[in-house]
Scaffold this motif. Structure first.
Motif, PDB file in Angstrom:
ATOM      1  N   VAL A  37       7.282 -22.632  -4.107  1.00 48.62           N
ATOM      2  CA  VAL A  37       8.096 -23.694  -4.807  1.00 48.62           C
ATOM      3  C   VAL A  37       8.274 -24.925  -4.442  1.00 48.62           C
ATOM      4  O   VAL A  37       8.465 -25.249  -3.378  1.00 48.62           O
ATOM      5  N   VAL A  38       7.743 -25.876  -5.170  1.00 48.83           N
ATOM      6  CA  VAL A  38       7.739 -27.221  -5.063  1.00 48.83           C
ATOM      7  C   VAL A  38       8.896 -28.057  -5.553  1.00 48.83           C
ATOM      8  O   VAL A  38       9.133 -27.586  -6.732  1.00 48.83           O
ATOM      9  N   ILE A  39       9.548 -28.651  -4.786  1.00 53.87           N
ATOM     10  CA  ILE A  39      10.839 -29.428  -5.360  1.00 53.87           C
ATOM     11  C   ILE A  39      10.706 -30.657  -5.477  1.00 53.87           C
ATOM     12  O   ILE A  39      10.070 -31.320  -4.412  1.00 53.87           O
ATOM     13  N   ILE A  40      10.758 -31.274  -6.762  1.00 55.69           N
ATOM     14  CA  ILE A  40      10.492 -32.792  -6.886  1.00 55.69           C
ATOM     15  C   ILE A  40      11.692 -33.215  -7.470  1.00 55.69           C
ATOM     16  O   ILE A  40      12.597 -32.585  -7.939  1.00 55.69           O
ATOM     17  N   GLY A  41      11.754 -34.623  -7.491  1.00 53.61           N
ATOM     18  CA  GLY A  41      12.837 -35.361  -7.946  1.00 53.61           C
ATOM     19  C   GLY A  41      12.999 -36.728  -7.543  1.00 53.61           C
ATOM     20  O   GLY A  41      12.367 -36.935  -6.210  1.00 53.61           O
ATOM     21  N   PRO A  42      13.782 -37.567  -8.002  1.00 55.22           N
ATOM     22  CA  PRO A  42      14.012 -39.110  -7.483  1.00 55.22           C
ATOM     23  C   PRO A  42      14.582 -38.773  -6.083  1.00 55.22           C
ATOM     24  O   PRO A  42      15.293 -37.888  -5.790  1.00 55.22           O
ATOM     25  N   SER A  43      14.687 -39.966  -5.236  1.00 55.51           N
ATOM     26  CA  SER A  43      15.342 -39.978  -3.978  1.00 55.51           C
ATOM     27  C   SER A  43      16.589 -39.862  -4.132  1.00 55.51           C
ATOM     28  O   SER A  43      17.457 -40.448  -5.062  1.00 55.51           O
ATOM     29  N   GLY A  44      17.328 -39.149  -3.309  1.00 53.29           N
ATOM     30  CA  GLY A  44      18.893 -38.945  -3.470  1.00 53.29           C
ATOM     31  C   GLY A  44      19.152 -38.082  -4.522  1.00 53.29           C
ATOM     32  O   GLY A  44      20.444 -37.770  -4.834  1.00 53.29           O
ATOM     33  N   ILE A 198       8.571 -26.435  -0.834  1.00 56.72           N
ATOM     34  CA  ILE A 198       8.000 -27.835  -0.293  1.00 56.72           C
ATOM     35  C   ILE A 198       8.669 -28.762  -1.057  1.00 56.72           C
ATOM     36  O   ILE A 198       8.818 -28.866  -2.415  1.00 56.72           O
ATOM     37  N   VAL A 199       9.362 -29.832  -0.351  1.00 56.06           N
ATOM     38  CA  VAL A 199       9.960 -31.083  -0.979  1.00 56.06           C
ATOM     39  C   VAL A 199       8.734 -31.878  -0.784  1.00 56.06           C
ATOM     40  O   VAL A 199       8.463 -32.230   0.197  1.00 56.06           O
ATOM     41  N   THR A 200       8.337 -32.582  -2.113  1.00 60.01           N
ATOM     42  CA  THR A 200       7.295 -33.414  -1.747  1.00 60.01           C
ATOM     43  C   THR A 200       7.215 -34.704  -3.038  1.00 60.01           C
ATOM     44  O   THR A 200       7.936 -34.183  -3.794  1.00 60.01           O
ATOM     45  N   HIS A 201       6.589 -35.592  -2.837  1.00 54.45           N
ATOM     46  CA  HIS A 201       6.243 -36.338  -3.822  1.00 54.45           C
ATOM     47  C   HIS A 201       4.658 -36.487  -4.342  1.00 54.45           C
ATOM     48  O   HIS A 201       4.198 -37.005  -5.022  1.00 54.45           O
ATOM     49  N   GLU A 202       4.072 -35.339  -3.583  1.00 57.98           N
ATOM     50  CA  GLU A 202       2.695 -35.168  -4.050  1.00 57.98           C
ATOM     51  C   GLU A 202       2.602 -34.513  -5.223  1.00 57.98           C
ATOM     52  O   GLU A 202       2.252 -33.069  -5.040  1.00 57.98           O
ATOM     53  N   MET A 203       2.431 -35.199  -6.141  1.00 52.97           N
ATOM     54  CA  MET A 203       2.234 -34.439  -7.515  1.00 52.97           C
ATOM     55  C   MET A 203       1.113 -33.499  -7.864  1.00 52.97           C
ATOM     56  O   MET A 203       0.918 -32.451  -8.340  1.00 52.97           O
ATOM     57  N   ASN A 204      -0.128 -34.200  -7.495  1.00 51.51           N
ATOM     58  CA  ASN A 204      -1.445 -33.432  -7.387  1.00 51.51           C
ATOM     59  C   ASN A 204      -1.202 -32.186  -6.637  1.00 51.51           C
ATOM     60  O   ASN A 204      -1.816 -30.995  -7.133  1.00 51.51           O
ATOM     61  N   PHE A 205      -0.781 -32.065  -5.388  1.00 53.94           N
ATOM     62  CA  PHE A 205      -0.601 -30.972  -4.663  1.00 53.94           C
ATOM     63  C   PHE A 205       0.237 -30.130  -5.294  1.00 53.94           C
ATOM     64  O   PHE A 205      -0.101 -28.690  -5.423  1.00 53.94           O
ATOM     65  N   ALA A 206       1.342 -30.607  -5.835  1.00 56.51           N
ATOM     66  CA  ALA A 206       2.074 -29.630  -6.726  1.00 56.51           C
ATOM     67  C   ALA A 206       1.432 -28.802  -7.854  1.00 56.51           C
ATOM     68  O   ALA A 206       1.813 -27.585  -7.884  1.00 56.51           O
ATOM     69  N   ARG A 207       0.505 -29.750  -8.461  1.00 59.81           N
ATOM     70  CA  ARG A 207       0.012 -29.197  -9.547  1.00 59.81           C
ATOM     71  C   ARG A 207      -0.922 -28.109  -9.200  1.00 59.81           C
ATOM     72  O   ARG A 207      -1.316 -26.822  -9.701  1.00 59.81           O
ATOM     73  N   ARG A 208      -1.774 -28.276  -8.188  1.00 67.14           N
ATOM     74  CA  ARG A 208      -2.771 -27.256  -7.724  1.00 67.14           C
ATOM     75  C   ARG A 208      -2.139 -26.137  -6.949  1.00 67.14           C
ATOM     76  O   ARG A 208      -2.578 -25.060  -6.895  1.00 67.14           O
ATOM     77  N   VAL A 209      -0.982 -26.333  -5.998  1.00 67.92           N
ATOM     78  CA  VAL A 209      -0.582 -25.125  -5.283  1.00 67.92           C
ATOM     79  C   VAL A 209       0.546 -24.472  -5.624  1.00 67.92           C
ATOM     80  O   VAL A 209       0.713 -23.336  -5.344  1.00 67.92           O
ATOM     81  N   ALA A 210       1.447 -25.163  -6.255  1.00 73.80           N
ATOM     82  CA  ALA A 210       2.824 -24.501  -6.416  1.00 73.80           C
ATOM     83  C   ALA A 210       2.587 -23.180  -7.618  1.00 73.80           C
ATOM     84  O   ALA A 210       1.878 -23.391  -8.488  1.00 73.80           O
TER      85      ALA A 210
END
Lengths: 249, 219
Positions: A37-44, A198-210
């Motif tokens: 599970v990849v968690i994304i979102g703006p900082s804060g 995984i908390v990340t800003h790597e969108m390509n990684f999220a797309r490939r792995v999540a």
């Protein structure tokens, strides 16, 4: 297998404040065994805090968090024992500065799992080889690049044979040319069936792995779906804005 | 009295006094270090009353003059039916005060440790005691070698308090008073002791710098 029906991580109505700041608002999230599970979102938006509540590095105000079917215990030996089953990788690597790379990986297996030194050493070398830093085993952390340090940190977590791994912005402190080597190790782990948050800003990684992408904003989970759904058809305006804002560069 | 005469007459007593000073210093420093470490662990423990006690301890012993502490131990404790030997009183005075400073130096060393390392240790399942023993104290010690070296010198100088009580054998300051009551040693008798203190301090300083270079943490 009936075991696999118990989720690895289950959060229900989790609330958390830092003083007046309401960082987590009614968070409910389930992570199945083997899921990434990849968690994304703006900082804060509370994503790091969410990640840190799962092994109770951040205590919560109310709600419930279960790991492998059991509620997180209060601070103490039981919690330490539970934490030993959850690997965690931090933005700033946090290797033990006074110990060599090899000792960093051996320490917890010897102290916490009471492994004999020889066994711990062999396992540690094996892991260092796996993440590609075995040639640096005798150096101290400050002698390694950021990417190498982060790979050691991953090896250090893996040495405990964790049931799940938490990654709190693992590549955010890295020079761009070192991000790939860390993400490669994480991709391998995901392929091997490790349960990962995984908390990340790597969108390509999220797309490939999540398996799932969770989008957070202002302490709430706004979206929770497959990467295909989320990146192609974000449901909320906030998510669309966020994706647009990062697309520009 | 000239220095040759002093040395030929009292030379062996000086040697004995020097060894006594070294012994008192080593014992006091060892006790100070153990107490200082224990108090430091209290001061960073999750238990509030312990933290309070540790801070209070340091405030007391950091701020009391050695002579006052020695007088209290020798003359006040007997009123509480605690009668300690002179030697014990000297060792206590010369270790309680340095123990407070030892704790302060360790605290300063602890503050150089990135809190992220503590979080990493917690996330690996290490207990409070393990984190203190394996991560915190080793790093705090390595970054406080130089202040600890100074503390060892200060501890040695504090053992001169022993000259204020009848202690046998005498240490380096006591021997001067002894000589000057039996012969006219004058300032020369002091200078010999001062020289021996000085040489010891230089040796301690050299050893400290050497250890510091060996164990310094690369950051």
């Amino acid at each position: 297998m009936s075991m696999s029906q118990t989720p690895m991580i289950e959060m229900r109505n989790v609330e958390k404040h830092f003083g007046d700041h309401h960082v987590l608002k009614g968070i409910s999230l389930t992570v199945k065994k083997g899921e990434v599970v990849v968690i994304i979102g703006p900082s804060g938006s509370g994503k790091s805090t969410l990640c840190r509540t799962i092994n109770r590095l951040e205590p919560i105000d109310s709600g419930e968090i279960c790991f492998d079917g059991k509620p997180l215990p209060e601070e103490g030996r039981a919690l330490a024992a539970l934490r030993s089953q959850i690997g965690m990788v931090f933005q700033s690597f946090n290797l033990f500065a006074h110990k060599t790379i090899l000792e960093n990986v051996m320490l917890a297996p010897m102290d916490v799992l009471h492994k004999p030194q020889k066994e711990a050493r062999e396992a540690a070398m094996e892991l260092l080889k796996r993440v590609g830093v075995d040639s640096q085993a005798g150096k101290v952390p400050a002698q390694l690049s950021g990417g190498q340090q982060q790979r050691v940190a991953i090896a250090r977590s893996l040495a405990m044979n964790p049931k799940a791994m938490l990654f709190d912005e693992p590549t955010s402190a890295l020079d761009p040319e070192m991000i790939g080597e860390v993400l490669d190790v994480m991709t391998e782990l995901a392929k091997e069936g490790m349960t990962m948050v995984i908390v990340t800003h790597e969108m390509n990684f999220a797309r490939r792995v999540a398996d799932r992408v969770v989008f957070m904003d202002e302490g709430r989970i706004l979206e929770d779906g497959t990467p295909e759904e989320f990146f192609a058809h974000p449901k909320t305006e906030r998510a669309r804005d966020f994706l647009n804002s990062i697309k520009d560069h | 009295m000239r220095i040759e005469e002093l040395l030929s007459q009292f030379g062996s007593q000086y040697v004995r006094a020097l060894l006594t000073t070294w012994e008192l210093t080593a014992l006091s420093a060892a006790i100070a270090f153990l107490l200082g470490t224990a108090v430091t662990v209290m001061r960073i423990s999750p238990i509030r009353p312990l933290r309070r006690f540790g801070d209070f301890y340091v405030q007391i012993f950091r701020n009391i003059p050695g002579a006052s502490l020695l007088i209290l131990l020798v003359y006040a404790l007997p009123y509480l039916d605690v009668v300690l030997s002179y030697r014990t009183c000297v060792l206590m005075a010369a270790s309680l005060i340095p123990s407070a400073f030892c704790s302060e130096y360790l605290m300063a060393g602890i503050n150089t440790i990135d809190p992220g390392q503590i979080e990493a240790a917690r996330s690996l399942g290490m207990t409070f005691g393990q984190i203190i023993r394996r991560v915190v104290i080793p790093q705090a010690l390595r970054s406080s070698i130089l202040p600890m070296t100074n503390l060892l010198v200060a501890t040695m100088l504090t053992t001169a308090l022993a000259s204020q009580v009848p202690l046998n054998p005498r240490e380096l300051t006591g021997i001067v008073a002894h000589i000057n009551t039996h012969a006219v040693g004058g300032v020369t008798a002091f200078l010999i002791s001062a020289f021996l203190y000085c040489m010891t301090a230089v040796a301690i300083g050299q050893a400290g710098s050497w250890i510091d270079r060996k164990v310094r943490i690369l950051r």
